[in-house]
Scaffold this motif. Structure first.
Motif, PDB file in Angstrom:
ATOM      1  N   PRO A 164       0.845  -1.189   0.000  1.00  0.00           N
ATOM      2  CA  PRO A 164       0.000   0.000   0.000  1.00  0.00           C
ATOM      3  C   PRO A 164       0.886   1.248   0.000  1.00  0.00           C
ATOM      4  N   VAL A 165       0.625   2.160  -0.941  1.00  0.00           N
ATOM      5  CA  VAL A 165       1.548   3.283  -1.152  1.00  0.00           C
ATOM      6  C   VAL A 165       1.661   4.152   0.101  1.00  0.00           C
ATOM      7  N   TRP A 166       0.575   4.259   0.849  1.00  0.00           N
ATOM      8  CA  TRP A 166       0.569   5.088   2.061  1.00  0.00           C
ATOM      9  C   TRP A 166       1.440   4.500   3.165  1.00  0.00           C
ATOM     10  N   ALA A 167       1.844   3.262   3.018  1.00  0.00           N
ATOM     11  CA  ALA A 167       2.673   2.614   4.044  1.00  0.00           C
ATOM     12  C   ALA A 167       4.155   2.611   3.676  1.00  0.00           C
ATOM     13  N   ILE A 168       4.470   3.004   2.446  1.00  0.00           N
ATOM     14  CA  ILE A 168       5.859   2.890   1.975  1.00  0.00           C
ATOM     15  C   ILE A 168       6.685   4.082   2.434  1.00  0.00           C
ATOM     16  N   GLY A 169       7.701   3.804   3.227  1.00  0.00           N
ATOM     17  CA  GLY A 169       8.623   4.850   3.663  1.00  0.00           C
ATOM     18  C   GLY A 169       8.018   5.858   4.626  1.00  0.00           C
ATOM     19  N   THR A 170       6.849   5.543   5.151  1.00  0.00           N
ATOM     20  CA  THR A 170       6.137   6.502   5.988  1.00  0.00           C
ATOM     21  C   THR A 170       6.181   6.142   7.471  1.00  0.00           C
ATOM     22  N   GLY A 171       6.590   4.919   7.773  1.00  0.00           N
ATOM     23  CA  GLY A 171       6.506   4.451   9.156  1.00  0.00           C
ATOM     24  C   GLY A 171       5.090   4.036   9.543  1.00  0.00           C
ATOM     25  N   LYS A 172       4.131   4.218   8.612  1.00  0.00           N
ATOM     26  CA  LYS A 172       2.731   3.819   8.890  1.00  0.00           C
ATOM     27  C   LYS A 172       2.463   2.443   8.309  1.00  0.00           C
ATOM     28  N   VAL A 173       2.910   1.410   9.001  1.00  0.00           N
ATOM     29  CA  VAL A 173       2.721   0.046   8.507  1.00  0.00           C
ATOM     30  C   VAL A 173       1.224  -0.299   8.500  1.00  0.00           C
ATOM     31  N   ALA A 174       0.804  -1.110   7.522  1.00  0.00           N
ATOM     32  CA  ALA A 174      -0.575  -1.618   7.556  1.00  0.00           C
ATOM     33  C   ALA A 174      -0.731  -2.505   8.788  1.00  0.00           C
ATOM     34  N   THR A 175      -1.907  -2.541   9.352  1.00  0.00           N
ATOM     35  CA  THR A 175      -2.122  -3.486  10.445  1.00  0.00           C
ATOM     36  C   THR A 175      -2.132  -4.897   9.854  1.00  0.00           C
ATOM     37  N   PRO A 176      -1.844  -5.900  10.670  1.00  0.00           N
ATOM     38  CA  PRO A 176      -1.913  -7.275  10.155  1.00  0.00           C
ATOM     39  C   PRO A 176      -3.280  -7.562   9.529  1.00  0.00           C
ATOM     40  N   GLU A 177      -4.346  -7.012  10.109  1.00  0.00           N
ATOM     41  CA  GLU A 177      -5.699  -7.251   9.583  1.00  0.00           C
ATOM     42  C   GLU A 177      -5.881  -6.581   8.221  1.00  0.00           C
ATOM     43  N   GLN A 178      -5.380  -5.345   8.096  1.00  0.00           N
ATOM     44  CA  GLN A 178      -5.499  -4.646   6.804  1.00  0.00           C
ATOM     45  C   GLN A 178      -4.748  -5.404   5.711  1.00  0.00           C
ATOM     46  N   ALA A 179      -3.540  -5.851   6.024  1.00  0.00           N
ATOM     47  CA  ALA A 179      -2.755  -6.578   5.019  1.00  0.00           C
ATOM     48  C   ALA A 179      -3.427  -7.914   4.692  1.00  0.00           C
ATOM     49  N   GLN A 180      -3.804  -8.654   5.720  1.00  0.00           N
ATOM     50  CA  GLN A 180      -4.434  -9.956   5.511  1.00  0.00           C
ATOM     51  C   GLN A 180      -5.680  -9.836   4.623  1.00  0.00           C
ATOM     52  N   GLU A 181      -6.473  -8.794   4.852  1.00  0.00           N
ATOM     53  CA  GLU A 181      -7.710  -8.616   4.083  1.00  0.00           C
ATOM     54  C   GLU A 181      -7.410  -8.502   2.582  1.00  0.00           C
ATOM     55  N   VAL A 182      -6.386  -7.699   2.244  1.00  0.00           N
ATOM     56  CA  VAL A 182      -6.063  -7.530   0.819  1.00  0.00           C
ATOM     57  C   VAL A 182      -5.405  -8.789   0.260  1.00  0.00           C
ATOM     58  N   HIS A 183      -4.500  -9.396   1.026  1.00  0.00           N
ATOM     59  CA  HIS A 183      -3.850 -10.622   0.541  1.00  0.00           C
ATOM     60  C   HIS A 183      -4.888 -11.707   0.235  1.00  0.00           C
ATOM     61  N   ALA A 184      -5.854 -11.865   1.126  1.00  0.00           N
ATOM     62  CA  ALA A 184      -6.893 -12.883   0.913  1.00  0.00           C
ATOM     63  C   ALA A 184      -7.720 -12.542  -0.322  1.00  0.00           C
ATOM     64  N   ALA A 185      -8.000 -11.252  -0.517  1.00  0.00           N
ATOM     65  CA  ALA A 185      -8.797 -10.842  -1.681  1.00  0.00           C
ATOM     66  C   ALA A 185      -8.031 -11.076  -2.978  1.00  0.00           C
ATOM     67  N   VAL A 186      -6.729 -10.808  -2.958  1.00  0.00           N
ATOM     68  CA  VAL A 186      -5.916 -11.029  -4.159  1.00  0.00           C
ATOM     69  C   VAL A 186      -5.835 -12.531  -4.459  1.00  0.00           C
ATOM     70  N   ARG A 187      -5.698 -13.336  -3.408  1.00  0.00           N
ATOM     71  CA  ARG A 187      -5.648 -14.785  -3.627  1.00  0.00           C
ATOM     72  C   ARG A 187      -6.981 -15.275  -4.221  1.00  0.00           C
ATOM     73  N   ASP A 188      -8.057 -14.724  -3.716  1.00  0.00           N
ATOM     74  CA  ASP A 188      -9.377 -15.089  -4.231  1.00  0.00           C
ATOM     75  C   ASP A 188      -9.528 -14.660  -5.701  1.00  0.00           C
ATOM     76  N   TRP A 189      -9.006 -13.459  -5.998  1.00  0.00           N
ATOM     77  CA  TRP A 189      -9.046 -12.964  -7.381  1.00  0.00           C
ATOM     78  C   TRP A 189      -8.291 -13.930  -8.301  1.00  0.00           C
ATOM     79  N   LEU A 190      -7.132 -14.386  -7.842  1.00  0.00           N
ATOM     80  CA  LEU A 190      -6.336 -15.325  -8.648  1.00  0.00           C
ATOM     81  C   LEU A 190      -7.080 -16.646  -8.856  1.00  0.00           C
ATOM     82  N   LYS A 191      -7.774 -17.072  -7.824  1.00  0.00           N
ATOM     83  CA  LYS A 191      -8.527 -18.331  -7.919  1.00  0.00           C
ATOM     84  C   LYS A 191      -9.563 -18.257  -9.031  1.00  0.00           C
ATOM     85  N   THR A 192     -10.256 -17.122  -9.100  1.00  0.00           N
ATOM     86  CA  THR A 192     -11.300 -16.931 -10.096  1.00  0.00           C
ATOM     87  C   THR A 192     -10.730 -16.627 -11.480  1.00  0.00           C
ATOM     88  N   ASN A 193      -9.679 -15.814 -11.511  1.00  0.00           N
ATOM     89  CA  ASN A 193      -9.234 -15.268 -12.795  1.00  0.00           C
ATOM     90  C   ASN A 193      -8.003 -15.947 -13.389  1.00  0.00           C
TER      91      ASN A 193
END
Ligand code: 13P
Length: 247
Positions: A164-193
């Motif tokens: 996430p661009v807002w987390a790069i070099g900013t010290g504002k890391v995504a929370t584990p939940e925020q990252a997990q949510e997107v990772h799971a969605a991307v994996r699901d996208w790959l499953k379908t597409n």
């Protein structure tokens, strides 16, 4: 899924001396065996790093030309990466998308060409802060994924990095939940597409203000298969801690 993968993106940092010191630290570090580790120096230092770094760690470029080499002033080709023993390239990093202006299609074609030359790809995706705030995170990530999927056939040689661009070099890391949510969605996208096999085997790694203190919590999440590290990869002991956060 897949073996834990940690990449160090050194970006446009380093000198012969500072890189020599960093390589010495990495060579001395004790690393968990069950982790793939790759570092990406600036082009002009790749050969120095290849010649001094332990074979335990592989080397990546941070960019590559879109096709075969030739009259392309200032570019480096995939064939040249192979020639010096560089087996990886980072593509689609947000700094190249948003500062240098590379678009989805250009990046997708670069990925396809690199893979055709047996250069493995760390394919980066991720939304801007305003896109997240507008509720468009999935739309943006899926659009970037589609551009990769339109060009890539050999997914076995691809690692996806959600940064996430807002987390790069900013010290504002995504929370584990925020990252997990997107990772799971991307994996699901790959499953379908793409395919269920690719979705379950591909590594989806997280990048954006990962450091020695926050890596362990992130690493516990089911769909976080490793990290792409910027600033903290310039410090050998911190990078080793992140590698050893494998669960
Ligand atoms: P930082 O770890 O410095 O936030 O950078 C992340 C990154 O862009 C890795 O590619």
């Amino acid at each position: 899924s897949g073996k834990f993968f940690v990449g160090g993106n050194w970006k446009c940092n380093g000198t012969k001396d500072s890189i020599s010191k960093l390589v010495t630290e990495l060579n001395a570090a004790t690393l968990e065996p069950d982790v793939d580790v790759v570092v990406a120096p600036p082009f002009i230092y790749i050969d120095q790093v290849k010649n001094s770094l332990t074979d335990r760690i592989e080397v990546s470029a941070q960019n590559v030309w879109i096709g075969k080499g030739g009259a392309y002033t200032g570019e480096i080709s995939a064939e040249q990466l192979v020639d010096i023993g560089c087996q990886w390239v980072i593509l689609g990093h947000s700094e190249r998308r948003h500062i240098i202006g590379e678009d989805d299609q250009f990046i997708g074609k670069k990925a396809a060409y690199a893979l055709s030359q047996n250069v493995k790809v760390i394919a980066c995706i991720g939304e801007l802060l305003e896109e997240r705030e507008a509720g468009k995170t999935f739309d943006v990530c899926f659009k970037q994924m589609k551009a990769f999927a339109d060009s890539i056939t050999n997914w076995a040689d691809v690692v996806i990095a959600y940064e996430p661009v807002w987390a790069i070099g900013t010290g504002k890391v995504a929370t584990p939940e925020q990252a997990q949510e997107v990772h799971a969605a991307v994996r699901d996208w790959l499953k379908t597409n793409v395919s269920p096999e690719v979705a379950s085997s591909i590594r989806i790694i997280y990048g954006g203000s990962v450091n020695a203190a926050n890596c362990a919590e992130l690493a516990k999440k089911e769909d976080i298969d490793g990290f792409l590290v910027g600033g903290a990869s310039l410090k050998g002991p911190d990078f080793a801690t992140i590698i050893n956060s494998v669960t």
